[in-house]
Design a protein around this motif. Structure first.
Motif, PDB file in Angstrom:
ATOM      1  N   UNK A   1       9.219  -5.543  27.634  1.00 34.15           N
ATOM      2  CA  UNK A   1       8.018  -4.910  27.080  1.00 34.15           C
ATOM      3  C   UNK A   1       7.713  -3.579  27.757  1.00 34.15           C
ATOM      4  N   UNK A   2       7.340  -2.588  26.962  1.00 31.47           N
ATOM      5  CA  UNK A   2       7.006  -1.275  27.504  1.00 31.47           C
ATOM      6  C   UNK A   2       5.579  -1.276  28.014  1.00 31.47           C
ATOM      7  N   UNK A   3       5.398  -0.854  29.241  1.00 33.32           N
ATOM      8  CA  UNK A   3       4.079  -0.811  29.871  1.00 33.32           C
ATOM      9  C   UNK A   3       3.278   0.361  29.314  1.00 33.32           C
ATOM     10  N   UNK A   4       1.971   0.321  29.503  1.00 31.45           N
ATOM     11  CA  UNK A   4       1.133   1.445  29.089  1.00 31.45           C
ATOM     12  C   UNK A   4       1.375   2.642  29.998  1.00 31.45           C
ATOM     13  N   UNK A   5       1.208   3.833  29.456  1.00 32.11           N
ATOM     14  CA  UNK A   5       1.436   5.056  30.223  1.00 32.11           C
ATOM     15  C   UNK A   5       0.247   5.298  31.156  1.00 32.11           C
ATOM     16  N   UNK A   6       0.545   5.600  32.419  1.00 33.65           N
ATOM     17  CA  UNK A   6      -0.484   5.993  33.385  1.00 33.65           C
ATOM     18  C   UNK A   6      -0.513   7.518  33.460  1.00 33.65           C
ATOM     19  N   UNK A   7      -1.665   8.103  33.200  1.00 32.85           N
ATOM     20  CA  UNK A   7      -1.801   9.556  33.237  1.00 32.85           C
ATOM     21  C   UNK A   7      -2.285  10.010  34.616  1.00 32.85           C
ATOM     22  N   UNK A   8      -2.174  11.307  34.874  1.00 34.79           N
ATOM     23  CA  UNK A   8      -2.435  11.830  36.217  1.00 34.79           C
ATOM     24  C   UNK A   8      -3.881  11.610  36.662  1.00 34.79           C
ATOM     25  N   UNK A   9      -4.803  11.543  35.732  1.00 31.80           N
ATOM     26  CA  UNK A   9      -6.223  11.395  36.096  1.00 31.80           C
ATOM     27  C   UNK A   9      -6.608   9.916  36.312  1.00 31.80           C
ATOM     28  N   UNK A  10      -5.720   9.015  36.006  1.00 33.10           N
ATOM     29  CA  UNK A  10      -6.025   7.586  36.144  1.00 33.10           C
ATOM     30  C   UNK A  10      -5.793   7.121  37.584  1.00 33.10           C
ATOM     31  N   UNK A  11      -6.687   6.253  38.058  1.00 34.49           N
ATOM     32  CA  UNK A  11      -6.579   5.690  39.399  1.00 34.49           C
ATOM     33  C   UNK A  11      -6.749   4.173  39.318  1.00 34.49           C
ATOM     34  N   UNK A  12      -6.137   3.441  40.229  1.00 39.22           N
ATOM     35  CA  UNK A  12      -6.381   1.996  40.259  1.00 39.22           C
ATOM     36  C   UNK A  12      -7.873   1.682  40.349  1.00 39.22           C
ATOM     37  N   UNK A  13      -8.341   0.873  39.413  1.00 40.05           N
ATOM     38  CA  UNK A  13      -9.764   0.504  39.343  1.00 40.05           C
ATOM     39  C   UNK A  13     -10.672   1.727  39.382  1.00 40.05           C
TER      40      UNK A  13
ATOM     41  N   UNK B   1      -1.637   9.371  52.358  1.00 44.27           N
ATOM     42  CA  UNK B   1      -1.566  10.110  53.603  1.00 44.27           C
ATOM     43  C   UNK B   1      -1.974  11.562  53.420  1.00 44.27           C
ATOM     44  N   UNK B   2      -1.196  12.490  53.984  1.00 45.55           N
ATOM     45  CA  UNK B   2      -1.571  13.915  53.910  1.00 45.55           C
ATOM     46  C   UNK B   2      -1.490  14.499  52.509  1.00 45.55           C
ATOM     47  N   UNK B   3      -0.795  13.824  51.597  1.00 45.11           N
ATOM     48  CA  UNK B   3      -0.682  14.342  50.224  1.00 45.11           C
ATOM     49  C   UNK B   3      -2.005  14.232  49.466  1.00 45.11           C
ATOM     50  N   UNK B   4      -2.775  13.189  49.760  1.00 48.62           N
ATOM     51  CA  UNK B   4      -4.108  13.005  49.168  1.00 48.62           C
ATOM     52  C   UNK B   4      -4.045  13.059  47.633  1.00 48.62           C
ATOM     53  N   UNK B   5      -2.999  12.482  47.063  1.00 49.69           N
ATOM     54  CA  UNK B   5      -2.730  12.615  45.626  1.00 49.69           C
ATOM     55  C   UNK B   5      -3.865  12.096  44.755  1.00 49.69           C
ATOM     56  N   UNK B   6      -4.436  10.960  45.105  1.00 54.56           N
ATOM     57  CA  UNK B   6      -5.493  10.349  44.293  1.00 54.56           C
ATOM     58  C   UNK B   6      -6.880  10.559  44.875  1.00 54.56           C
ATOM     59  N   UNK B   7      -6.987  11.373  45.931  1.00 59.22           N
ATOM     60  CA  UNK B   7      -8.280  11.579  46.571  1.00 59.22           C
ATOM     61  C   UNK B   7      -8.677  10.360  47.381  1.00 59.22           C
ATOM     62  N   UNK B   8      -9.930  10.354  47.847  1.00 57.53           N
ATOM     63  CA  UNK B   8     -10.424   9.232  48.648  1.00 57.53           C
ATOM     64  C   UNK B   8     -10.760   8.039  47.763  1.00 57.53           C
ATOM     65  N   UNK B   9     -10.456   6.853  48.253  1.00 62.44           N
ATOM     66  CA  UNK B   9     -11.000   5.650  47.628  1.00 62.44           C
ATOM     67  C   UNK B   9     -12.516   5.668  47.815  1.00 62.44           C
ATOM     68  N   UNK B  10     -13.232   5.030  46.901  1.00 66.22           N
ATOM     69  CA  UNK B  10     -14.690   4.995  46.984  1.00 66.22           C
ATOM     70  C   UNK B  10     -15.198   3.564  46.958  1.00 66.22           C
ATOM     71  N   UNK B  11     -16.430   3.410  47.406  1.00 65.72           N
ATOM     72  CA  UNK B  11     -17.108   2.121  47.366  1.00 65.72           C
ATOM     73  C   UNK B  11     -18.559   2.364  46.985  1.00 65.72           C
TER      74      UNK B  11
END
Length: 282
Positions: free
Chosen positions: A190-202, A225-235
């Motif tokens: 099965x083909x998974x859904x596409x994840x786009x660059x603006x999408x983040x886990x939860x 790490x230093x790449x900070x690709x998805x920015x900071x996690x939030x709570x």
């Protein structure tokens, strides 16, 4: 070796793209390097200069015109590349286009696949070299390489592991691609859904409703790490959204405890959770 395809262009940025360009040069292929991101600071230009590989940086429209103007048989290698190949480029019969993807397709097509594999708590991750078709990450598989995903693996560490696998895989397939003898196989399952660059886990938010192992998976998936690709996690605490500046986990084998460090004004909140329950905020 005198390959039928004598010309190549590597499009991308970073270690895997650099490796592919140098490997093609070693094999006697006339190779050039195009970086498709403007405003980036990387190593590709210096690596190309050291190895006598022509380097340029182009915006999408200019790159499309460059590719459409190619008349000779040419291999196009896409690695860590944001440029999406237009249909008219892919329809050119003299172009062979292959791409490196950081997942075991058809799982996790799209961007930042390593983060999604960790967040979804996959037992194994990996990379795919595949032919490029109009649909994103849907082309025939040329080679796949896998690696176990431990409960200490972050997205940053996994990217490093994937880079090694991608280099090994490229060396295995490049000869067959240049001679035209390696055709690839259709993707199965099965083909998974596409994840786009603006999408983040939860959507980038930590949940105290998760089990401890899911908490750990989320934090590690966001950790580039230093790449900070998805920015900071939030709570979200008391209706306020706060960035998670750092985290640590203890008892990783049993995943019993997670400690978060959250900037708050001039101070830092330390939030400790054991077995999914909030213990203290200091």
């Amino acid at each position: 070796m005198n390959y039928p395809i004598k010309n190549a262009i590597v499009i991308g940025v970073g270690g895997v793209a650099n490796f592919c360009a140098v490997e093609l040069k070693k094999r006697g292929v006339s190779v050039s390097f195009i970086e498709s991101r403007s405003g980036t600071v990387g190593t590709s230009e210096a690596i190309c200069a050291k190895n006598g590989i022509p380097y340029s940086c182009m915006e999408k429209a200019e790159l499309t015109q460059r590719l459409l103007g190619i008349a000779d048989e040419t291999l196009i290698v896409s690695a860590s590349n944001r440029y999406l190949f237009p249909k008219e480029v892919l329809e050119k019969e003299n172009l062979t286009v292959i791409n490196y993807h950081g997942a075991l397709l058809p799982k996790f097509p799209g961007r930042n696949a390593e983060a999604w594999a960790i967040f979804e708590q996959e037992s194994c991750g990996g990379i795919t070299w595949h032919r490029v078709v109009a649909d994103v990450d849907a082309g025939d598989v040329l080679v796949q390489k896998s690696v176990p995903l431990t409960d200490k693996m972050t997205s940053f560490l996994l990217l490093r592991e994937y880079a090694k696998l991608a280099q090994t895989g490229f060396k295995e397939i490049v000869g067959g691609v240049l001679t035209g003898t390696l055709k690839g196989i259709k993707q199965t399952g099965p083909r998974d859904k596409i994840r786009y660059s603006w999408m983040k886990p939860n959507d980038g938010f930590f949940s105290m409703e998760w089990s401890p192992d899911k908490m750990s998976a989320f934090l590690r998936s966001m950790d580039y790490g230093p790449l900070h690709t998805l920015g900071d996690a939030q709570i979200s605490i008391g209706g306020m959204n706060m960035n998670i500046a750092a985290y640590s986990t203890s008892g990783l084998d049993s995943l019993e405890s997670v400690i978060l460090r959250i900037p708050h004004g001039c101070s830092t909140l330390s939030l400790r959770l054991e077995n999914g329950n909030k213990v203290c905020v200091q």
